[in-house]
Enzyme design. Structure first.
Site, short mmCIF file in Angstrom:
data_model
loop_
_atom_site.label_atom_id
_atom_site.label_comp_id
_atom_site.label_asym_id
_atom_site.label_seq_id
_atom_site.Cartn_x
_atom_site.Cartn_y
_atom_site.Cartn_z
N ARG A 295 0.99 -0.97 -0.09
CA ARG A 295 -0.50 -0.03 0.56
C ARG A 295 0.71 0.96 -0.55
O ARG A 295 2.02 1.75 0.69
CB ARG A 295 -0.89 -0.21 1.01
CG ARG A 295 -1.69 0.73 1.61
CD ARG A 295 -2.55 0.80 2.66
NE ARG A 295 -3.59 1.73 2.92
CZ ARG A 295 -3.22 2.97 3.83
NH1 ARG A 295 -2.19 2.52 4.95
NH2 ARG A 295 -3.72 3.68 4.04
N SER B 290 -12.34 -4.51 1.05
CA SER B 290 -12.48 -3.19 2.05
C SER B 290 -14.60 -3.45 2.15
O SER B 290 -14.82 -3.19 1.51
CB SER B 290 -12.54 -2.31 3.08
OG SER B 290 -10.96 -2.29 1.97
N LYS C 286 -5.65 5.34 8.48
CA LYS C 286 -5.94 6.29 7.68
C LYS C 286 -7.17 7.06 8.20
O LYS C 286 -8.24 6.69 8.38
CB LYS C 286 -6.68 4.76 7.38
CG LYS C 286 -6.37 3.74 6.28
CD LYS C 286 -7.69 2.73 5.83
CE LYS C 286 -6.23 2.04 5.35
NZ LYS C 286 -7.67 1.29 4.61
#
Ligand code: NI
Lengths: 210, 210
Positions: free
Chosen positions: A41, A110, A139
Site C-alpha cells: 500500500r 474492504s 487512515k
C-alpha cells in the site's frame, strides 16, 4: 493463494509508519516473524515508485511463500505480476477488477456492512477485510470505528475468509478472532513497532488462539 | 486508432480548469468543435470517480469516432475498455503498459528528450507528447519549459506522431506544427475557454495550416 486456516497476520506497508527505517527491512522482519500475507500500500506516490518498492518486496515474499497483494492499483499488480489486489469501496469495482486480473489472482475487498460483503462475494472476492474496527491513525480519512458486531455478522453472512482491520494491537487481536475473523490486518502494530519481527510473532500467537 | 495525418487537436480533461461547469458538456463541445482525441485525466480522485467520468465521456467520444485515452491509470482504461492509455516518466514504464494493454490499444508517452522518445518507440508507443513547451499553469509540478527545439529534434528522431503540449494557445499553435508536431495537446485552452467549441475549432484551423 490466500492463506488457508486461522491465525492469519496480514501486514500492510506504509511509508509514513516506517518513518526513517527501511520498509523493505521491516517487511523482511515481519516475514521472519510469521506474517502470512503482505499488502503493498503506497498512497500518493507515482506508480513507478510503487513498482520499485514492489520489485524489492517480491523476492522476499516469494522466498517466504507468502502472497504480495497490491492495494488499489490493479495495473501495478499486473505490472509486478503480484499475487493479488485489494480494493476499497472508492476503488475500481470488484467485479471489474476480477475481470481484469482473471480467476486465479487473490482479490480482497474492504467492507463495513453485510451488504458490501455479499456484493464482494458475488463480485468474485477471495477475502474481505472488515473495519475500521477500533479507530486507526493510519487512515485518517476513514469514518468512525464500527466495532466487532458487523464483523461477526459478516463472518456469518458470507462464505469467505474475513479479516479484521483498524487499530488492532496484541491487546485486542484475540477479540477480533473470537468475533469471527480468520485473522488480523495491521499497519502500525507491525510497521511502526520497535521490533517488527517480535511484534508480528506476538500477533501470530494471539491470532492462533481461539 | 490514433488519428492519422496532421492538424490534430488533442484535448485533456481537467476538473479544476472546468471550474463550476460540467466537464462532460465541455468535452461534448470540444468534440463538436473538431477535437481528434480526448484524454481522461483526473488526478487525485479515487479510481471509482474516474471511472464514472469515463463512463459519461465514452458515449460522446464513440459517437464522434474519437479515441478516449486514459491518463496514468492503466487499470481504469481496462475497466472502461477505453481506446488507450497515456503515461509519463513517473508512471508505469511504457513497455510494461504495452504488455498489459495488448498490441491494439493506443499508448502515448510524455517525453522531453530524444532519448526518452526513442525509448518510448522501442517500448511500443503509438505517439509521444513533447513538453512542457511554453509553461503551463495546469501542471505546476512540471519542470521549466523546454521550447520548440527538442520537439523538432524528436520529430526527426522517431517515426511516431509527435504532439506538442504545455501552454499552447491559438496564438502559438502554428509554431508548434511548424516545428514538426502533427498537432497540439491542450488543457486550459479548451477546458478553460469561455466557448470550448469555438476554441477547439480555432485550434483545429491553426493546427491544419502548415
Ligand atoms: Ni452531440
Amino acid at each position: 493463494p490466500f492463506p488457508s486456516g486461522r491465525g492469519i497476520v496480514y501486514v500492510i506497508t506504509d511509508r509514513r509508519a516506517a518513518g526513517e527505517r527501511s520498509l523493505i527491512d521491516i517487511v523482511h522482519a515481519a516475514l521472519r516473524g510469521g506474517a502470512n500475507a503482505i499488502q503493498l500500500r503506497d498512497k500518493d506516490v507515482p506508480a513507478r515508485a510503487m513498482i520499485a518498492l514492489g520489485e524489492a518486496l517480491l523476492p522476499l515474499t516469494r522466498a517466504a511463500g507468502v502472497p504480495l497483494i497490491v492495494n488499489d492499483r490493479v495495473d501495478v499488480a499486473l505490472a509486478l505480476d503480484a499475487d493479488g489486489v485489494h480494493v476499497g469501496q472508492d476503488d475500481i469495482p470488484a467485479d471489474m477488477v476480477r475481470r481484469i486480473i482473471g480467476p486465479a489472482r487473490i482479490l480482497g475487498v474492504s467492507v463495513a456492512t453485510v451488504e458490501q460483503a455479499q456484493q464482494a462475494a458475488r463480485d468474485g472476492a477471495t477475502y474481505v477485510s472488515v473495519g475500521d474496527l477500533f479507530g486507526t491513525p493510519s487512515k485518517p480519512d476513514a469514518g468512525p470505528p464500527i466495532g466487532l458486531t458487523p464483523l461477526t455478522e459478516i463472518a456469518r453472512a458470507v462464505d469467505l475468509p474475513v479479516l479484521g482491520i483498524g487499530g488492532i494491537t496484541v491487546a485486542n487481536a484475540a477479540s477480533v478472532v473470537r468475533a469471527g475473523a480468520v485473522g488480523v490486518a495491521v499497519i502500525s502494530a507491525v510497521i511502526g513497532a520497535p521490533d517488527p519481527e517480535a511484534a508480528t510473532r506476538a500477533l501470530c500467537d494471539v491470532a492462533a488462539q481461539r
